[in-house]
Motif scaffolding. Structure first.
Motif, short mmCIF file in Angstrom:
data_model
loop_
_atom_site.label_atom_id
_atom_site.label_comp_id
_atom_site.label_asym_id
_atom_site.label_seq_id
_atom_site.Cartn_x
_atom_site.Cartn_y
_atom_site.Cartn_z
N MET A 126 -49.50 -30.06 -9.38
CA MET A 126 -50.87 -30.45 -9.03
C MET A 126 -51.85 -29.29 -9.20
SD MET A 126 -51.08 -33.62 -8.48
CE MET A 126 -52.70 -33.73 -7.75
N GLU A 127 -51.42 -28.09 -8.86
CA GLU A 127 -52.28 -26.92 -9.05
C GLU A 127 -52.63 -26.76 -10.53
OE1 GLU A 127 -51.98 -22.11 -8.54
OE2 GLU A 127 -50.87 -23.37 -7.15
N ASN A 128 -51.63 -26.88 -11.39
CA ASN A 128 -51.88 -26.75 -12.82
C ASN A 128 -52.70 -27.92 -13.35
OD1 ASN A 128 -50.50 -24.33 -14.30
ND2 ASN A 128 -49.19 -24.90 -12.59
N ALA A 129 -52.45 -29.11 -12.82
CA ALA A 129 -53.24 -30.28 -13.22
C ALA A 129 -54.72 -30.06 -12.89
CB ALA A 129 -52.72 -31.55 -12.54
N THR A 130 -54.98 -29.44 -11.77
CA THR A 130 -56.36 -29.16 -11.38
C THR A 130 -57.02 -28.18 -12.36
OG1 THR A 130 -55.80 -29.53 -9.06
CG2 THR A 130 -57.80 -28.28 -9.50
N ILE A 131 -56.28 -27.17 -12.76
CA ILE A 131 -56.79 -26.20 -13.73
C ILE A 131 -57.04 -26.88 -15.08
CG2 ILE A 131 -56.22 -24.10 -15.02
CD1 ILE A 131 -54.65 -23.24 -12.43
N ILE A 132 -56.13 -27.75 -15.48
CA ILE A 132 -56.28 -28.49 -16.74
C ILE A 132 -57.52 -29.36 -16.70
CG2 ILE A 132 -55.27 -30.33 -18.17
CD1 ILE A 132 -52.46 -29.16 -17.24
N ARG A 133 -57.69 -30.11 -15.61
CA ARG A 133 -58.87 -30.97 -15.48
C ARG A 133 -60.16 -30.15 -15.53
NH1 ARG A 133 -60.73 -33.99 -10.05
NH2 ARG A 133 -61.15 -31.81 -9.60
N LYS A 134 -60.17 -29.04 -14.82
CA LYS A 134 -61.35 -28.18 -14.82
C LYS A 134 -61.67 -27.69 -16.23
CE LYS A 134 -63.12 -23.93 -12.66
NZ LYS A 134 -63.32 -23.09 -13.83
N ALA A 135 -60.64 -27.24 -16.95
CA ALA A 135 -60.84 -26.73 -18.31
C ALA A 135 -61.37 -27.83 -19.23
CB ALA A 135 -59.54 -26.14 -18.85
N ALA A 136 -60.81 -29.03 -19.12
CA ALA A 136 -61.26 -30.14 -19.98
C ALA A 136 -62.72 -30.50 -19.67
CB ALA A 136 -60.36 -31.35 -19.79
N ARG A 137 -63.07 -30.53 -18.41
CA ARG A 137 -64.45 -30.85 -18.04
C ARG A 137 -65.41 -29.76 -18.52
NH1 ARG A 137 -64.04 -33.05 -11.94
NH2 ARG A 137 -66.28 -33.02 -12.21
N GLU A 138 -64.96 -28.50 -18.47
CA GLU A 138 -65.82 -27.41 -18.93
C GLU A 138 -66.01 -27.42 -20.44
OE1 GLU A 138 -64.40 -23.75 -17.23
OE2 GLU A 138 -65.15 -24.29 -15.24
N LEU A 139 -65.05 -27.98 -21.18
CA LEU A 139 -65.25 -28.14 -22.63
C LEU A 139 -66.51 -28.97 -22.89
CD1 LEU A 139 -61.63 -28.86 -23.92
CD2 LEU A 139 -62.99 -26.79 -24.31
N ILE A 140 -66.67 -30.04 -22.13
CA ILE A 140 -67.84 -30.92 -22.29
C ILE A 140 -69.10 -30.19 -21.87
CG2 ILE A 140 -68.88 -33.10 -21.57
CD1 ILE A 140 -66.32 -33.28 -23.43
N THR A 141 -69.03 -29.45 -20.78
CA THR A 141 -70.19 -28.69 -20.30
C THR A 141 -70.64 -27.66 -21.34
OG1 THR A 141 -69.46 -28.96 -18.01
CG2 THR A 141 -71.02 -27.17 -18.46
N ASP A 142 -69.68 -26.96 -21.92
CA ASP A 142 -70.04 -25.95 -22.92
C ASP A 142 -70.52 -26.57 -24.21
OD1 ASP A 142 -69.70 -23.50 -21.50
OD2 ASP A 142 -67.55 -23.86 -21.53
N ALA A 143 -70.00 -27.75 -24.56
CA ALA A 143 -70.53 -28.47 -25.74
C ALA A 143 -72.00 -28.82 -25.51
CB ALA A 143 -69.70 -29.72 -26.00
N ARG A 144 -72.30 -29.28 -24.31
CA ARG A 144 -73.70 -29.58 -23.96
C ARG A 144 -74.55 -28.31 -24.04
NH1 ARG A 144 -72.45 -32.19 -19.10
NH2 ARG A 144 -71.61 -34.10 -19.91
N GLY A 145 -74.00 -27.22 -23.57
CA GLY A 145 -74.72 -25.95 -23.62
C GLY A 145 -75.04 -25.52 -25.04
N LEU A 146 -74.10 -25.74 -25.95
CA LEU A 146 -74.37 -25.42 -27.36
C LEU A 146 -75.54 -26.23 -27.89
CD1 LEU A 146 -70.80 -25.14 -28.91
CD2 LEU A 146 -72.43 -23.29 -28.51
#
Length: 170
Positions: A76-96
């Protein structure tokens, strides 16, 4: 010989996302966007750096806990990190986009890939064995009904090696 986790659809999708992000980063670096030492240039560099970092974290964390024997709280700890990273991909795409990147079709493709990953991810998390756990004393990743301050029956096991390995009938 391939590892078992390399055959997981979730891992394969994570690798697809990593390759797509690598391509996006290269394309952005070759555009006419100014990478000057001003705030906008620094923000674009920041978004590209985090796109790469997050894309690399996802498959690494999947591989780290793909075994069904891995305890629940670690998965679950790793799943949380994975989810955070995937969501941040979208955030950074928006930032670009906000900072001048115009080729939205690549970013739309990234969004679609992350959405497909999200569904695979949610199905993967459902396979975690909640009862293969140790009590998470931080209280974040315990199975339903298990609290951080519950008594752990393992605490009652003798830990004195002299007592444990003693051959006498004491």
């Amino acid at each position: 010989m391939r590892n078992e986790w390399e055959e997981l659809p979730l891992f394969k999708k994570a690798m697809d996302i990593e390759k797509l992000v690598d391509h996006i980063v290269k394309v952005v670096e070759q555009t006419d966007i100014e990478f000057e030492e001003d705030i906008q240039g620094e923000m674009i560099k920041h978004h590209l750096e985090y796109l790469r970092k997050n894309a690399m974290v996802i498959p690494a964390k999947i591989a780290g806990v793909a075994s069904e024997d891995t305890i629940y709280d670690l998965r679950m700890e790793n799943a949380t990190i994975i989810r955070k990273a995937a969501r941040e991909l979208i955030t950074d795409a928006r930032g670009l986009q906000m900072h001048g990147y115009k080729d939205e079709e690549y970013l739309d493709l990234l969004r679609a890939e992350v959405e497909a990953f999200r569904i695979l991810f949610a199905e993967w998390v459902k396979t975690f064995d909640q009862w293969n756990y140790i009590i998470d004393r931080w209280g974040l990743f315990n199975p339903p009904g298990v609290n951080y301050d519950d008594h752990d029956p393992d605490d009652d096991l003798p830990t004195d090696p002299d007592h444990f390995f003693n051959d006498s009938d004491d």
